[in-house]
Scaffold this motif. Structure first.
Motif, PDB file in Angstrom:
ATOM      1  N   PHE A 222       0.718  -1.181  -0.088  1.00  0.00           N
ATOM      2  CA  PHE A 222       0.074  -0.139   0.134  1.00  0.00           C
ATOM      3  C   PHE A 222       0.811   1.241   0.069  1.00  0.00           C
ATOM      4  CE2 PHE A 222      -2.934  -3.208   1.520  1.00  0.00           C
ATOM      5  CZ  PHE A 222      -4.025  -2.815   0.764  1.00  0.00           C
ATOM      6  N   TRP A 223       2.103   1.273   0.561  1.00  0.00           N
ATOM      7  CA  TRP A 223       2.748   2.350   0.632  1.00  0.00           C
ATOM      8  C   TRP A 223       3.447   2.724  -0.654  1.00  0.00           C
ATOM      9  CZ3 TRP A 223       3.718   6.069   4.116  1.00  0.00           C
ATOM     10  CH2 TRP A 223       4.643   7.003   3.766  1.00  0.00           C
ATOM     11  N   ALA A 224       3.778   1.528  -1.431  1.00  0.00           N
ATOM     12  CA  ALA A 224       4.216   1.753  -2.864  1.00  0.00           C
ATOM     13  C   ALA A 224       3.292   2.469  -3.694  1.00  0.00           C
ATOM     14  CB  ALA A 224       4.961   0.495  -3.284  1.00  0.00           C
ATOM     15  N   LEU A 225       1.901   1.932  -3.584  1.00  0.00           N
ATOM     16  CA  LEU A 225       0.922   2.173  -4.291  1.00  0.00           C
ATOM     17  C   LEU A 225       0.617   3.559  -4.113  1.00  0.00           C
ATOM     18  CD1 LEU A 225      -1.570  -0.845  -4.075  1.00  0.00           C
ATOM     19  CD2 LEU A 225      -0.437  -0.049  -6.313  1.00  0.00           C
ATOM     20  N   LYS A 226       0.535   3.967  -3.253  1.00  0.00           N
ATOM     21  CA  LYS A 226       0.348   5.728  -2.746  1.00  0.00           C
ATOM     22  C   LYS A 226       1.596   6.567  -3.199  1.00  0.00           C
ATOM     23  CE  LYS A 226      -2.423   4.631   1.301  1.00  0.00           C
ATOM     24  NZ  LYS A 226      -3.606   5.478   1.158  1.00  0.00           N
ATOM     25  N   GLU A 227       2.643   6.104  -2.996  1.00  0.00           N
ATOM     26  CA  GLU A 227       3.732   6.808  -3.681  1.00  0.00           C
ATOM     27  C   GLU A 227       3.710   7.008  -5.162  1.00  0.00           C
ATOM     28  OE1 GLU A 227       7.448   7.558  -2.004  1.00  0.00           O
ATOM     29  OE2 GLU A 227       6.352   7.920  -0.100  1.00  0.00           O
ATOM     30  N   SER A 228       3.445   5.731  -5.830  1.00  0.00           N
ATOM     31  CA  SER A 228       3.381   5.846  -7.147  1.00  0.00           C
ATOM     32  C   SER A 228       2.489   6.944  -7.716  1.00  0.00           C
ATOM     33  CB  SER A 228       3.173   4.417  -7.856  1.00  0.00           C
ATOM     34  OG  SER A 228       1.864   4.008  -7.516  1.00  0.00           O
ATOM     35  N   TYR A 229       1.160   7.047  -6.921  1.00  0.00           N
ATOM     36  CA  TYR A 229       0.415   7.872  -7.337  1.00  0.00           C
ATOM     37  C   TYR A 229       0.541   9.542  -7.165  1.00  0.00           C
ATOM     38  CZ  TYR A 229      -3.808  10.638  -7.516  1.00  0.00           C
ATOM     39  OH  TYR A 229      -4.956  11.825  -7.820  1.00  0.00           O
ATOM     40  N   ILE A 230       1.178   9.763  -5.766  1.00  0.00           N
ATOM     41  CA  ILE A 230       1.586  11.174  -5.780  1.00  0.00           C
ATOM     42  C   ILE A 230       2.405  11.512  -6.592  1.00  0.00           C
ATOM     43  CG2 ILE A 230       0.377  11.083  -3.476  1.00  0.00           C
ATOM     44  CD1 ILE A 230       3.114  11.075  -2.241  1.00  0.00           C
ATOM     45  N   LYS A 231       3.503  10.824  -7.042  1.00  0.00           N
ATOM     46  CA  LYS A 231       4.691  10.680  -7.905  1.00  0.00           C
ATOM     47  C   LYS A 231       4.271  11.221  -9.361  1.00  0.00           C
ATOM     48  CE  LYS A 231       8.613   8.734  -7.375  1.00  0.00           C
ATOM     49  NZ  LYS A 231       9.405   7.534  -7.186  1.00  0.00           N
ATOM     50  N   ALA A 232       3.046  10.421  -9.733  1.00  0.00           N
ATOM     51  CA  ALA A 232       2.706  10.394 -11.065  1.00  0.00           C
ATOM     52  C   ALA A 232       1.847  12.031 -11.421  1.00  0.00           C
ATOM     53  CB  ALA A 232       1.619   9.484 -11.203  1.00  0.00           C
ATOM     54  N   VAL A 233       1.129  12.359 -10.184  1.00  0.00           N
ATOM     55  CA  VAL A 233       0.453  13.477 -10.361  1.00  0.00           C
ATOM     56  C   VAL A 233       1.176  14.695  -9.941  1.00  0.00           C
ATOM     57  CG1 VAL A 233      -1.977  12.475 -10.158  1.00  0.00           C
ATOM     58  CG2 VAL A 233      -0.630  13.332  -7.825  1.00  0.00           C
ATOM     59  N   GLY A 234       2.394  14.693  -9.222  1.00  0.00           N
ATOM     60  CA  GLY A 234       3.154  15.549  -8.983  1.00  0.00           C
ATOM     61  C   GLY A 234       2.773  16.603  -7.672  1.00  0.00           C
ATOM     62  N   LEU A 235       2.030  16.014  -6.880  1.00  0.00           N
ATOM     63  CA  LEU A 235       1.589  16.782  -5.842  1.00  0.00           C
ATOM     64  C   LEU A 235       2.590  16.965  -4.443  1.00  0.00           C
ATOM     65  CD1 LEU A 235      -2.337  15.870  -5.998  1.00  0.00           C
ATOM     66  CD2 LEU A 235      -1.232  18.180  -6.704  1.00  0.00           C
ATOM     67  N   GLY A 236       3.334  15.822  -4.475  1.00  0.00           N
ATOM     68  CA  GLY A 236       4.196  15.726  -3.258  1.00  0.00           C
ATOM     69  C   GLY A 236       3.733  15.982  -1.838  1.00  0.00           C
ATOM     70  N   PHE A 237       4.215  16.519  -1.039  1.00  0.00           N
ATOM     71  CA  PHE A 237       4.154  16.590   0.597  1.00  0.00           C
ATOM     72  C   PHE A 237       2.662  17.470   0.641  1.00  0.00           C
ATOM     73  CE2 PHE A 237       8.525  15.995   0.805  1.00  0.00           C
ATOM     74  CZ  PHE A 237       8.529  14.736   1.540  1.00  0.00           C
ATOM     75  N   GLY A 238       1.873  17.982  -0.245  1.00  0.00           N
ATOM     76  CA  GLY A 238       0.775  18.812  -0.260  1.00  0.00           C
ATOM     77  C   GLY A 238      -0.315  17.709  -0.076  1.00  0.00           C
ATOM     78  N   PHE A 239      -0.140  16.644  -0.521  1.00  0.00           N
ATOM     79  CA  PHE A 239      -1.222  15.587  -0.776  1.00  0.00           C
ATOM     80  C   PHE A 239      -1.246  14.457   0.414  1.00  0.00           C
ATOM     81  CE2 PHE A 239      -2.826  11.599  -2.112  1.00  0.00           C
ATOM     82  CZ  PHE A 239      -4.211  11.907  -3.000  1.00  0.00           C
ATOM     83  N   THR A 240      -2.527  14.690   1.141  1.00  0.00           N
ATOM     84  CA  THR A 240      -2.614  13.561   2.305  1.00  0.00           C
ATOM     85  C   THR A 240      -2.927  12.255   1.733  1.00  0.00           C
ATOM     86  OG1 THR A 240      -3.642  15.518   3.429  1.00  0.00           O
ATOM     87  CG2 THR A 240      -3.977  13.397   4.380  1.00  0.00           C
TER      88      THR A 240
END
Length: 375
Positions: A222-240
């Protein structure tokens, strides 16, 4: 930091990242109609271009991995690869305290330049990298020629993993499933992540308890899945992180559930497999079927024993951050049609020398001769 290693600061729990041994959301750095039941691996879109009087195949969709644990360059080979880097990158590579970190950083840079060669037709070293306002790396000197093309890279543990796409944004992640800190049980470790997963995701994780190894394996998926999504959209630390919720095919939350993927890898030496159609994603409670999620494992040379999770998330350019859309150029998302997609996506597991071409590879191999090694 550099365009490869990321880490733009921010407010996500510092203790959480420290618990993961320094993992950052960038960690080092499309879609058409899904045919979920196809037994064939996806065909990768390719083009032909002319280089030095020779026709070369240009693949814009790639998944590659390098095992840095197995890589043992001679001092001469290491110095040669350093000479191919920019002064800034040389300083960063040489600035790590541990050899393993320097090796991961070196391989990451070589993989990115190699991807630019095979996907964009550039010469090795020609690709320039920039960052969006949120810190998301991208190739900065190709937006006009190849709008929409983007790549992403992650390194952790023994592996460096890279993916590239043109018809949508991509984020990738690799994470070891081994216990992050010796002497700490899984339940204690997971307490620090209580706010990072949704209640439904925790239900899926804890189905695999109480053994520590089983809990770690399921959690890091689940950690890898979440990281892959936020990296794709480029939102970074601003995404909960809890805004993104994943439902994973239950059998795949255990190492034993990956027997078919391991069998396929054994049948094709030098490869691993990503599964498609086994993960559903929702953002803020709304399902996102337009996103394609790929999930897989890496391990020893034949992947008989899974020790790392790999994930890739591919979705519409329109859902990326504004700064990332601007960086990638004006594009139309490749929704529908296109190449038929299978249930599996091949990952090329390559040696470092395979990332070099022509004279670069010849020089690297030459420097690996016995005479290049210290007595």
């Amino acid at each position: 930091s550099t365009p490869f290693d990321g880490g733009n600061g921010g407010t996500r729990t510092a203790a959480v990242l420290q618990k993961l041994g320094g993992l950052s959301w960038w960690r080092g750095l499309f879609f058409s109609n899904r045919s979920a039941h196809s037994q064939h691996a996806a065909r990768q879109p390719s083009r032909i271009f002319l280089r030095d009087g020779m026709l070369m195949q240009q693949n814009v969709v790639t998944r590659k991995a390098v095992c840095v644990e197995e890589w043992d360059p001679t001092p001469s080979q290491w110095d040669y690869l350093l000479s191919l880097q920019t002064p800034e990158d040389r300083e960063l590579i040489q600035g790590f305290r541990f050899v393993a970190d320097s090796k991961r950083s070196m391989v990451a840079r070589i993989m990115l330049q190699s991807c630019a060669v095979t996907c964009l037709g550039l010469q090795f070293g020609e690709a320039k990298f920039g960052r969006t306002l949120e810190g998301r790396p991208y190739v900065s000197n190709t937006a006009e020629k190849r709008p929409g093309f983007n790549l992403n890279l992650s390194h952790h543990g023994d592996w460096v993993f890279l993916g590239s796409e043109e018809r949508g944004v991509i984020g990738v992640d690799v994470v070891t499933t081994k216990a992050p800190r010796a002497g700490e049980d899984a339940e204690t470790f997971l307490l620090d992540f209580e706010d990072q997963l949704t209640p439904w995701e925790w239900v899926q994780v804890r189905r695999n308890g109480p053994a520590d190894a089983s809990l770690y394996f399921a959690f890091f998926i689940f950690w890898a899945l979440k990281e892959s999504y936020i990296k794709a959209v480029g939102l970074g630390f601003g995404f909960t992180l809890k805004r993104a919720e994943f439902t994973v095919e239950e059998a795949l939350l255990t190492p034993e559930g990956w027997a078919e993927a391991r069998a396929r890898a054994l049948a094709r030496p030098g490869s691993a497999e990503l599964r498609r159609g086994c993960v559903e994603m929702a953002i803020d409670g709304e399902r996102r079927p337009e996103w394609r999620v790929e999930l897989g494992v890496l391990g020893d040379p034949d992947h008989r024993v899974p020790s790392h999770v790999i994930a890739a998330a591919i979705g519409p350019h329109a859902q990326a951050s504004p700064s990332l859309r601007d960086a990638l150029g004006a594009v139309q998302d490749g929704l529908g049609g296109g190449e038929e997609e299978g249930e599996w996506m091949e990952v090329e597991c390559v040696k470092v020398e395979a990332l070099l071409s022509g004279g670069l590879r010849e020089e690297y191999v030459l420097r690996g001769a016995p005479s290049s090694r210290p007595p």
